[in-house]
Design a protein around this motif. Structure first.
Motif, PDB file in Angstrom:
ATOM      1  N   MET A 341      12.934 -46.709   5.216  1.00 43.13           N
ATOM      2  CA  MET A 341      11.844 -45.698   4.766  1.00 43.13           C
ATOM      3  C   MET A 341      12.241 -44.745   4.018  1.00 43.13           C
ATOM      4  N   ARG A 393       9.549 -51.716   1.029  1.00 46.34           N
ATOM      5  CA  ARG A 393       8.131 -51.668   1.673  1.00 46.34           C
ATOM      6  C   ARG A 393       7.748 -52.887   2.440  1.00 46.34           C
ATOM      7  N   ASN A 394       8.223 -54.223   1.672  1.00 43.63           N
ATOM      8  CA  ASN A 394       7.715 -55.417   2.425  1.00 43.63           C
ATOM      9  C   ASN A 394       8.573 -55.336   3.749  1.00 43.63           C
ATOM     10  N   ILE A 396       9.643 -53.058   5.640  1.00 49.99           N
ATOM     11  CA  ILE A 396       8.974 -51.967   6.639  1.00 49.99           C
ATOM     12  C   ILE A 396       7.652 -52.644   7.163  1.00 49.99           C
ATOM     13  N   GLY A 397       6.813 -53.135   6.263  1.00 47.49           N
ATOM     14  CA  GLY A 397       5.421 -53.673   6.519  1.00 47.49           C
ATOM     15  C   GLY A 397       5.480 -54.652   7.693  1.00 47.49           C
ATOM     16  N   LEU A 401       4.402 -54.719  11.275  1.00 45.12           N
ATOM     17  CA  LEU A 401       3.443 -55.774  11.889  1.00 45.12           C
ATOM     18  C   LEU A 401       3.955 -56.336  13.001  1.00 45.12           C
TER      19      LEU A 401
ATOM     20  N   GLY B 300       1.622 -60.521  -4.644  1.00 43.95           N
ATOM     21  CA  GLY B 300       0.212 -59.424  -4.795  1.00 43.95           C
ATOM     22  C   GLY B 300       0.383 -58.193  -5.153  1.00 43.95           C
ATOM     23  N   VAL B 301       1.785 -57.637  -4.723  1.00 46.30           N
ATOM     24  CA  VAL B 301       1.907 -56.048  -5.096  1.00 46.30           C
ATOM     25  C   VAL B 301       2.131 -56.140  -6.796  1.00 46.30           C
TER      26      VAL B 301
ATOM     27  N   LEU D 279      -3.397 -46.688  12.118  1.00 47.91           N
ATOM     28  CA  LEU D 279      -2.390 -48.154  11.478  1.00 47.91           C
ATOM     29  C   LEU D 279      -2.294 -49.227  12.587  1.00 47.91           C
ATOM     30  N   GLY D 300       1.424 -59.253   0.360  1.00 42.78           N
ATOM     31  CA  GLY D 300       2.302 -58.153   0.291  1.00 42.78           C
ATOM     32  C   GLY D 300       1.814 -56.728  -0.100  1.00 42.78           C
ATOM     33  N   VAL D 301       0.475 -56.856  -0.724  1.00 42.06           N
ATOM     34  CA  VAL D 301      -0.467 -55.418  -0.769  1.00 42.06           C
ATOM     35  C   VAL D 301      -0.645 -54.727   0.460  1.00 42.06           C
ATOM     36  N   ARG D 303       1.082 -55.389   3.201  1.00 40.77           N
ATOM     37  CA  ARG D 303       2.539 -55.091   4.102  1.00 40.77           C
ATOM     38  C   ARG D 303       2.806 -53.429   3.317  1.00 40.77           C
ATOM     39  N   GLU D 304       2.759 -53.291   1.918  1.00 42.18           N
ATOM     40  CA  GLU D 304       2.827 -52.084   1.201  1.00 42.18           C
ATOM     41  C   GLU D 304       2.048 -50.966   1.731  1.00 42.18           C
ATOM     42  N   ARG D 305       0.896 -51.120   1.706  1.00 40.04           N
ATOM     43  CA  ARG D 305       0.024 -49.956   2.612  1.00 40.04           C
ATOM     44  C   ARG D 305       0.544 -49.513   3.937  1.00 40.04           C
ATOM     45  N   ILE D 306       0.860 -50.877   4.887  1.00 42.96           N
ATOM     46  CA  ILE D 306       1.119 -50.460   6.219  1.00 42.96           C
ATOM     47  C   ILE D 306       2.350 -49.473   5.982  1.00 42.96           C
ATOM     48  N   ALA D 307       3.545 -49.942   5.187  1.00 43.92           N
ATOM     49  CA  ALA D 307       4.793 -49.465   5.152  1.00 43.92           C
ATOM     50  C   ALA D 307       4.533 -47.883   4.706  1.00 43.92           C
ATOM     51  N   ARG D 310       3.239 -46.063   7.495  1.00 39.75           N
ATOM     52  CA  ARG D 310       4.366 -45.777   8.467  1.00 39.75           C
ATOM     53  C   ARG D 310       5.036 -44.450   7.990  1.00 39.75           C
TER      54      ARG D 310
END
Lengths: 406, 406, 406, 406
Positions: A341, A393-394, A396-397, A401, B300-301, D279, D300-301, D303-307, D310
């Motif tokens: 992070m 970020r991937n 962390i996500g 999850l 996707g990113v 979240l 990926g998108v 996961r990026e948002r989730i990261a 966080r």
């Protein structure tokens, strides 16, 4: 829960800050001037006198090798104790080396403390700790996306009691420095059969080994960072004794992982120092300039930027300090998410704050009259160092999850 | 309403694009190499052979001085017709000069066409149109916030039939170029009594006039942009004939305003070309690199960034083209808001798109192996050129609010 | 290239704007009051008198059914001609229905014009064109991610000369309206064997067919939008004649695609009208409120927001108008990327502008004293309508990347 | 420095979390259903049975009035100890009231503890602490920008041994609740002569005093929040004994300042709880939905948002906890900047995280099937509560700049 630094840290902060004010900040212009003179004289790639003087002073002041956590060689500070010192050093690009706390040497020294033989430590670690030589770390390759470490193509092949090394590395920090005598090289010893994270090994390669060629220095946004900086290095049938392997064949990935945690704390805290300096310059400039009949500091837009900068910096600092705290208390493995992070948060924060500071400076902000553009280039580069933001970020996500998967 | 380019424009686009592919793109590396060699040989500040060859070819191809709107000297294109050609030229930093369409010469030539005497045109305009000399524009000052033009401190004092000029200017684009023979200087002729926008005048100052000193080249991030770039220039009791004043005493602000409109269209459209090139590089890199078992282009990113880049670019292009259309149809004065809007929108858009492209390139993105970091430095600088974003946003906000005031 | 509206459009804009000022804006409060009174009296789900009066006036003014592009029924405007009229209607949530130009009726009428039999047109299209009944469109399902149309689970099974329909739909816009008499239902006729985009069909289902149950109205951010709004509808062994299928079995996806283009233009242009209204309110509020001794409009932060809003709105408008132009000139298929781009750009822009406007209004901004919070809820919802932004960005990214694949 | 919660806090967190899981989350749907039934039956503005049951259970579990810091009435937790409990309560909009920890009652109770007479405490404080009555706080006015407290127009005029109160207030939280028996009223006692921050006073006004009229409930987006919510209240020659003044005439501003610190900690920590819940819902939804052949969680998108969510949440939490720590250790006055910073950071963070969560939910996200849209409306409103972000940023900017002024 306690948000205050310990008395020990407060004392070190005070001493470091004093040293910065007395010696480091005044040396910045001197350093630039010396490098510029060297460049004009035909060779910018040589050590500066001013840096060697600063090093002697820091050593004398007992502000030397503060980074090394434990072991007989080190200052014995925890990550949480060392982190705020890194922030102070980060305020000047001249500082880290002056305190013998600059990358990649710190990571290399830690690696040598843990994994090198007594003999190797004598040969490489002691002069590094003494600041008389420098070192490099060769992992990233120009031909592949190196954020995926399994992509690495460099080969380390055993031939009798020697390894034969072939490959091309870049962003090998420290390689162009004439004082660089040793590099840690990551390559594949067993690309065919071992599992994906057991194919890599790390070996010690003296810079002057035949077949090692410093091809070029890599500029960053036009800065070559002479006399240090990043290099592109080729390895053409380079031979080193098998004893130069660190920890053993197939353990390269493991060592790389171990280096990461502390290295990120250092980088991120230095970036917080960079951002603090940028904010300070921003405030001073805003107070000192008048446009449309009032100081720029009186304009609401300026204040809004300054407020946002303060919030971003403080938030990032706590995030990094917490990661350091977790590394100290639960270990790098458990703190994996926290370490990822800060790698995402700190460089972006620094880029943003520096960018705002540049904007308040007008044209001066992108020139070399202020350290802002160079700081931006550095912070921007750290968004790639040991993997781009996207990779972290991937991860962390995925970790977040995973908490909700049965 | 019609969103298609006219056949005349489509034809010019085709010819320009063909020239870019045949001559300009291949020349980029040659140009860099030649400058690097000159630098190694001790003087990067000299014209390059490759650029002179490109200029000859562009002239031969009839792609020369396309910028000049009307008058006996020019190509006669409207702003709306020239804008899309600027976009194409913007794709390569080698292009604008090759077509004799680079700043600040274009603005200076326009100024000379409109306000210079026949004799002055013979002496300065013709060689500029011919590409044999270059010119500079000296307005911004290091000591004050120059976005507020009333802050300007440089003095132009009449002494008999001469003006005596004193002051210090920086970001004087073109000044360090050894081919630069003339500069347009803005200063105050009447700081005491005239109204705030009638105090400034512009005068022609030959570079070799005694008292004119090119103090230093100003780097942008780490780029010095040799052999062109920005300079800091001091003026110490510089004497020029009173006939060198343009349009008349007290008309400096007026001329500056007149230059602004076309200059912004050019800058902004070039930035759109820069962004298009960055997006192209981003797509190519994403398709060519594999990380974690699939092309970066499949992530996707990456696609999201590419989509956002496409949207940002297309939006900015329409905004700029509309501003050009309005300049052609209702004039600079009425189009004031539109011209301010593109100044805010285009550089920020370009910075964002280039930043995304850099990120996909990893470390290569900040190096000089790709034109991205240099492009970023350029786009970032344009957020200050003729006033920082903040000044323009303030103006736009005021104009918008004025619609609702009784 | 020409950025001016045609005289025909300018005339319609003038007439529409006049009607808005004379009839629509004054009716907003009346409409709210009438719905509130109906609610207090126990039933908000009934047509309002004021809307019926507005409809009569619009019809009388010749501002009726402007949306229908060609055919004997329509106003014959191109997408590019109708788009700026949509913007004007979008300024008031009371307007679109008053002009018989509101979703989903417009899309349903277009579908009926193209694909319904003469008899079906007599029964459903004519009263819709006359504004005496309303209609719904049933595609999205609560149980699956409907942005991937192949996920749809509703079944349309043939049994003799009837279809038996089973499924559950939501966000069926218009279903809760008591005037809704017909809905277009999308489901799978051949989930097993047909290729993925040939499994779906659309059939006409009268609302009062046994087995059709309006389960509930769906609120959006607390708004139920009575007497119109979105519904959740269940279909339990609903039987309709096989002649009710539109275009033929397996053509559902094709019809859905055909609806999309114009629908997006309408939605996006209405959002631009929404954003313009929000900016207008923002300016008026900023001029009318004093805080800390000066009008909020004098604060730099306010002006900066207003400037950014103006830039965002104008950029989005050009993007949408260009998509309309491309639909008219090269067709929906070729304009696929442009149509996807506006779906991403316009709702986000509107959310941002409305959010800034709310902020300037303080608490009033989230209340119902101003149309801002309701407008935000609407714009936010459109980030999902016919697929979330993410799906469209992914498509745009792929199309952009495809240009660079060999 | 220590980032762990104390054992005392960990114990309370465990008990609260257990209570949330056992009683609160299951009660959410029950609560909604009961309010909906009441609404259908003609009156949503009445206490719910389920809430009264929850309150009894919380009292029995010893999880009651945890907010009150010191004094004989309170739980005696420091701000730093109570903050993480607020986070847990913030996860459900049903929770704070169940624990008697909801605004504005907590602030009002604190005010009564400090400034009310023994008799007033008997009459108002004890039933509030017992949860049998509720209270309101009347400060903001519809006619002026109330973020500038000196704008307040309401009058409190002395007439013998009574005050005569006139004015109109809105966003008077709690006023529409039928259980609301007392409100704290802020108005000017001395608008003419006192210095700007000594003109205001606070007085206790029982809701049933003649002249007090609850004009209407104010919706937030489309939510009226019955049976609690915000009200607009008029005061028409309302008479109360002079003994009802709190602390003394001219002390209103001072009391308001004192309330602010703890109130912001509570609000901000609840927002962090809201964001955590969002979240969590986002992750669960992403794992449970399939689109284009794979779970949304694999994209990926997503996961990026989730990261990013966080990171934003953790950063904001540390910022708020640090502010709480500073309030405990150096006091509200010194911690002024930190308290302002969280007011800016937390609501924006929550809006962003909730918005991402909504987006993953598609249409469901804006409906009432998930608590997201309501949570967004709440978080968005807190960007105005006790002053819009802009006011706080301006203050923070000034304080930061002040460090560099001589």
């Amino acid at each position: 829960m306690d948000f205050s630094y310990s008395p020990k840290v407060v004392d070190l902060q005070k001493r470091l800050t004093g040293f910065m004010e007395e010696h480091i900040y005044p040396a910045e212009a001197v350093y630039h001037h010396e490098v510029a003179e060297n460049r004009k004289a035909g060779n910018a790639w040589q050590p500066t006198k001013v840096m060697e003087e600063l090093k002697a002073k820091a050593k004398a002041a007992g502000l030397w090798n503060l980074f090394l956590p434990e072991s007989k060689f080190g200052a014995g500070l925890t990550n949480l104790e060392y982190a705020p010192l890194c922030e102070i050093m980060g305020r000047s690009h001249v500082a880290p080396e002056a305190f013998n706390c600059s990358a990649p040497d710190t990571g290399n020294m830690e690696t040598l403390v843990r994994y090198a033989t007594e003999e190797q430590q004598q040969r490489w670690l002691l002069p590094l700790l003494d600041g008389t030589i420098r070192s490099a770390f060769a992992m990233t390759e120009p031909a592949v996306a190196s954020s995926d470490a399994t992509n690495i193509e460099a080969r380390i092949e055993r031939d009798g009691d020697e390894y034969v090394i072939n490959g091309r590395k870049w962003w090998t920090s420290g390689a162009p420095d004439p004082r660089c005598e040793i590099l840690i090289f990551m390559g594949k010893t067993d690309p065919g059969h071992a599992s994906r994270h057991r194919q890599q090994s790390m070996v010690l390669v003296p810079m002057k080994t035949p077949g090692v060629t410093m091809e070029r220095a890599l500029p960053v946004f036009g800065y070559d960072h002479a006399p240090h900086g990043h290099g592109e290095v080729s390895f053409d049938n380079v031979r080193v004794p098998v004893g130069n392997v660190l920890l053993g064949e197939g353990r390269g990935f493991e060592i790389a992982q171990g280096r990461l945690g502390p290295g990120r704390i250092h980088h991120c805290m230095r970036l917080i120092g960079v951002a603090e300096r940028a904010l300070e310059l921003m405030c001073q400039r805003a107070l000192g300039r008048v446009a449309f009949h009032r100081p720029v500091a009186d304009q609401g837009v300026t204040r809004e930027r300054i407020a946002n900068a303060r919030i971003l910096i403080d938030q990032a600092r706590f995030l990094v300090l917490n990661a350091a705290y977790m590394m100290d208390t639960v270990g790098n493995k458990v703190a994996q998410k926290e370490i990822a992070m800060i790698k995402v948060a700190a460089p972006s924060m620094a880029c943003q704050v520096i960018d705002w500071a540049m904007q308040v400076h007008g044209g001066a902000g992108v020139s070399d009259d202020f350290p802002l553009a160079a700081a931006y280039a550095g912070a921007r580069t750290l968004r790639f160092a040991d993997g781009p933001d996207e990779v972290h970020r991937n991860q962390i996500g995925k970790m977040e999850l995973a908490r909700y998967m049965k």
